[in-house]
Design a protein around this motif. Structure first.
Motif, mmCIF file in Angstrom:
data_model
loop_
_atom_site.group_PDB
_atom_site.id
_atom_site.type_symbol
_atom_site.label_atom_id
_atom_site.label_comp_id
_atom_site.label_asym_id
_atom_site.label_seq_id
_atom_site.Cartn_x
_atom_site.Cartn_y
_atom_site.Cartn_z
ATOM 1 N N LEU A 1 0.815 -1.213 0.000
ATOM 2 C CA LEU A 1 0.000 0.000 0.000
ATOM 3 C C LEU A 1 0.853 1.269 0.000
ATOM 4 C CD1 LEU A 1 -2.765 -1.139 2.496
ATOM 5 C CD2 LEU A 1 -2.991 -0.888 0.026
ATOM 6 N N PRO A 2 1.707 1.442 -1.012
ATOM 7 C CA PRO A 2 2.527 2.654 -1.042
ATOM 8 C C PRO A 2 1.690 3.905 -1.256
ATOM 9 C CG PRO A 2 2.693 1.489 -3.122
ATOM 10 C CD PRO A 2 1.929 0.587 -2.193
ATOM 11 N N ARG A 3 2.231 5.007 -0.783
ATOM 12 C CA ARG A 3 1.639 6.329 -0.963
ATOM 13 C C ARG A 3 2.650 7.215 -1.683
ATOM 14 N NH1 ARG A 3 1.262 4.613 4.293
ATOM 15 N NH2 ARG A 3 2.879 6.059 5.050
ATOM 16 N N GLU A 4 2.174 8.286 -2.280
ATOM 17 C CA GLU A 4 3.120 9.256 -2.825
ATOM 18 C C GLU A 4 3.882 9.866 -1.652
ATOM 19 O OE1 GLU A 4 3.913 9.233 -5.689
ATOM 20 O OE2 GLU A 4 2.243 9.090 -7.088
ATOM 21 N N GLY B 1 3.241 -2.409 -5.372
ATOM 22 C CA GLY B 1 2.713 -1.167 -5.907
ATOM 23 C C GLY B 1 3.862 -0.244 -6.283
ATOM 24 N N ARG B 2 3.525 0.980 -6.678
ATOM 25 C CA ARG B 2 4.537 1.940 -7.109
ATOM 26 C C ARG B 2 4.106 3.349 -6.717
ATOM 27 N NH1 ARG B 2 4.487 0.526 -13.389
ATOM 28 N NH2 ARG B 2 2.423 -0.271 -12.790
ATOM 29 N N ASN B 3 5.105 4.213 -6.581
ATOM 30 C CA ASN B 3 4.829 5.637 -6.519
ATOM 31 C C ASN B 3 5.772 6.355 -7.470
ATOM 32 O OD1 ASN B 3 7.280 5.809 -5.157
ATOM 33 N ND2 ASN B 3 6.395 6.444 -3.205
ATOM 34 N N ALA B 4 5.905 7.657 -7.345
ATOM 35 C CA ALA B 4 6.679 8.427 -8.310
ATOM 36 C C ALA B 4 8.162 8.056 -8.305
ATOM 37 C CB ALA B 4 6.511 9.922 -8.036
ATOM 38 N N ARG B 5 8.659 7.393 -7.245
ATOM 39 C CA ARG B 5 10.071 7.027 -7.168
ATOM 40 C C ARG B 5 10.318 5.573 -7.596
ATOM 41 N NH1 ARG B 5 12.766 9.118 -1.634
ATOM 42 N NH2 ARG B 5 14.629 8.807 -2.932
ATOM 43 N N ALA B 6 9.397 5.000 -8.348
ATOM 44 C CA ALA B 6 9.455 3.573 -8.664
ATOM 45 C C ALA B 6 10.729 3.155 -9.385
ATOM 46 C CB ALA B 6 8.233 3.166 -9.491
ATOM 47 N N TYR C 1 13.627 1.555 -6.875
ATOM 48 C CA TYR C 1 13.503 0.391 -5.992
ATOM 49 C C TYR C 1 12.803 -0.757 -6.715
ATOM 50 C CZ TYR C 1 8.842 2.505 -5.333
ATOM 51 O OH TYR C 1 7.601 3.051 -5.529
ATOM 52 N N GLY C 2 12.811 -1.929 -6.092
ATOM 53 C CA GLY C 2 12.120 -3.091 -6.631
ATOM 54 C C GLY C 2 10.636 -3.049 -6.311
ATOM 55 N N TRP C 3 9.823 -3.476 -7.244
ATOM 56 C CA TRP C 3 8.385 -3.457 -7.025
ATOM 57 C C TRP C 3 7.719 -4.587 -7.813
ATOM 58 C CZ3 TRP C 3 6.008 -3.014 -11.701
ATOM 59 C CH2 TRP C 3 6.679 -2.320 -12.716
ATOM 60 N N VAL C 4 6.490 -4.911 -7.387
ATOM 61 C CA VAL C 4 5.598 -5.824 -8.100
ATOM 62 C C VAL C 4 4.243 -5.143 -8.156
ATOM 63 C CG1 VAL C 4 4.439 -8.062 -8.077
ATOM 64 C CG2 VAL C 4 6.838 -7.892 -7.366
ATOM 65 N N ASP C 5 3.635 -5.068 -9.337
ATOM 66 C CA ASP C 5 2.399 -4.293 -9.468
ATOM 67 C C ASP C 5 1.633 -4.765 -10.687
ATOM 68 O OD1 ASP C 5 0.552 -2.339 -8.805
ATOM 69 O OD2 ASP C 5 1.769 -0.638 -9.463
ATOM 70 N N ILE C 6 0.396 -4.311 -10.792
ATOM 71 C CA ILE C 6 -0.354 -4.412 -12.037
ATOM 72 C C ILE C 6 -0.436 -3.021 -12.644
ATOM 73 C CG2 ILE C 6 -1.716 -6.392 -11.279
ATOM 74 C CD1 ILE C 6 -4.051 -4.449 -10.776
ATOM 75 N N ASP C 7 -0.942 -2.928 -13.850
ATOM 76 C CA ASP C 7 -1.081 -1.630 -14.506
ATOM 77 C C ASP C 7 -2.411 -1.015 -14.076
ATOM 78 O OD1 ASP C 7 -1.045 0.581 -16.106
ATOM 79 O OD2 ASP C 7 -0.980 -0.502 -18.014
ATOM 80 N N ASN C 8 -2.420 -0.449 -12.865
ATOM 81 C CA ASN C 8 -3.656 0.138 -12.344
ATOM 82 C C ASN C 8 -4.181 1.242 -13.254
ATOM 83 O OD1 ASN C 8 -4.218 -1.156 -9.653
ATOM 84 N ND2 ASN C 8 -2.121 -0.496 -9.292
ATOM 85 N N TYR C 9 -3.287 2.112 -13.680
ATOM 86 C CA TYR C 9 -3.682 3.203 -14.567
ATOM 87 C C TYR C 9 -4.235 2.646 -15.879
ATOM 88 C CZ TYR C 9 -3.313 7.280 -17.636
ATOM 89 O OH TYR C 9 -3.595 8.287 -18.538
#
Length: 363
Positions: free
Chosen positions: A143-146, A165-170, A173-181
């Motif tokens: 649950l990342p936040r900006e 998830g991701r925020n503007a600094r993605a 760092y390492g992340w796993v996410d779907i294309d929410n946008y």
């Protein structure tokens, strides 16, 4: 039986003492140093010897002493997952699905997950404690936040971590996410292509980036379709999503112009369906929802009625622990991993628009 391993009398029986490296060395006629270096993956031990030691360890029931390993490798094989102290979070089916994937991946990689919680104002102190006492090898953040302070802190101290998830600094760092946008851009574009001009979005908590990016995707699709944000009625739930579907759908239905509803969760979509049935009348509504493949929820009654964009949270959990173990064992910068999504349309929906590429400025 491997002829290179001494007979069973050299092995502990039943609930006796644990097999040690010394026992393996005696059974194989090798030095303790050779056994230790082979079991800890050092490259100066030949492959044939390494396999012989591994087979003997398996036969004799050897289990590594974590404390001893920690002294040699400076690794604990522990992963920290710090949660906000929220009673509803721990019974949230979305969280449970991610956790199932994380735990299975950790077991396969011979890691343990240290799951703990604290109030939001004290969360960073928990991270700081784990970093300073070196009791874990890395961290999972969800649950990342900006402007997320957890991400900033772990980037500053240089410890391995992965974000669901991701925020503007993605890119840092390492992340796993779907294309929410992209998923909600395309769901909105689907509704527009099928004649809907006033759409309700029953969304999650936009303090978190997954929900924020979903709304942005829907708004941008409307703008690209020649409409504007006024054509999107946004209704937000608190986190975790789940028990707000009926109430928020009722609010959406209060606007007679709304002919399509997008949901951020199948739980809210199923609850929302009850509100639609209760209202009755001749109103024809198009329904589309994110489907995280929650194992406890049977969606078969809604097949053909709802459009779904599907992606597995359990797969995301496995991806999280896999990326973090990779960082811990191989080093190097974190990597991003996009979990694929697939669209499944309701009967009568024309999905041709989904085959068209997203505009370059919206990628």
């Amino acid at each position: 039986m491997n002829k290179n391993v001494k007979p069973p009398e050299t092995r502990p029986a039943g609930r006796g003492r644990n097999v040690t490296i010394k026992d393996l060395a005696a059974a194989l006629g090798l030095s303790i140093t050779t056994i230790s270096r082979a079991l800890n993956g050092y490259s100066d031990v030949g492959e044939k010897t390494r396999k012989r030691i591994a087979e003997a360890a398996r036969q004799m029931g050897y289990r590594p002493n974590r404390n001893a390993q920690r002294l040699v490798t400076r690794r604990t094989h522990n992963i920290a997952w710090v949660q906000s102290d929220n009673d509803r979070k721990f019974v949230d089916p979305h969280f449970v699905e991610v956790m199932a994937g994380v735990l299975r991946g950790a077991r396969a990689g011979n890691y343990d997950v240290v799951l703990t919680s604290d109030t939001p104002e004290h969360e960073l102190a928990v991270y700081d404690r784990y970093v300073n006492d070196n009791s874990v090898d890395g961290f999972i953040i969800d649950l990342p936040r900006e402007g997320d302070p957890r991400i900033s802190y772990l980037l500053d101290v240089g410890r391995p971590f992965v974000v669901h998830g991701r925020n503007a600094r993605a890119g840092e760092y390492g992340w796993v996410d779907i294309d929410n946008y992209g998923n909600f851009y395309n769901l909105t574009r689907l509704m527009l292509a099928n004649g809907h001009r006033h759409i309700a979005l029953v969304n999650g908590d936009e303090h978190f980036t997954y929900a924020l990016y979903r709304r942005r995707g829907a708004v941008d699709a409307l703008i690209d379709g020649g409409l504007g944000p006024a054509n999107l009625k946004v209704l937000n739930s608190l986190h975790p999503m789940g028990d707000a579907g009926f109430k928020l759908t009722s609010l959406a239905l209060a606007d007679p112009r709304v002919t399509a509803i997008l949901y951020s969760s199948t739980i809210m979509a199923v609850e929302g369906h009850s509100a639609i049935v209760r209202q009755g009348g001749d109103r024809q509504l198009a329904i589309a929802t994110m489907d995280d493949e929650l194992h406890y929820l049977d969606l078969s009654p809604f097949a053909g009625q709802f459009s779904f964009v599907r992606s597995s949270l359990r797969e995301a959990g496995a991806g999280l622990i896999g990326e973090l173990i990779r960082q811990c064992e191989q080093g190097g910068p974190g990597q991003g991993h996009l979990i694929p999504s697939s669209f499944h349309l309701a009967q009568g929906m024309d999905g041709a628009v989904l085959n068209e590429p997203m505009p370059e400025n919206r990628r």
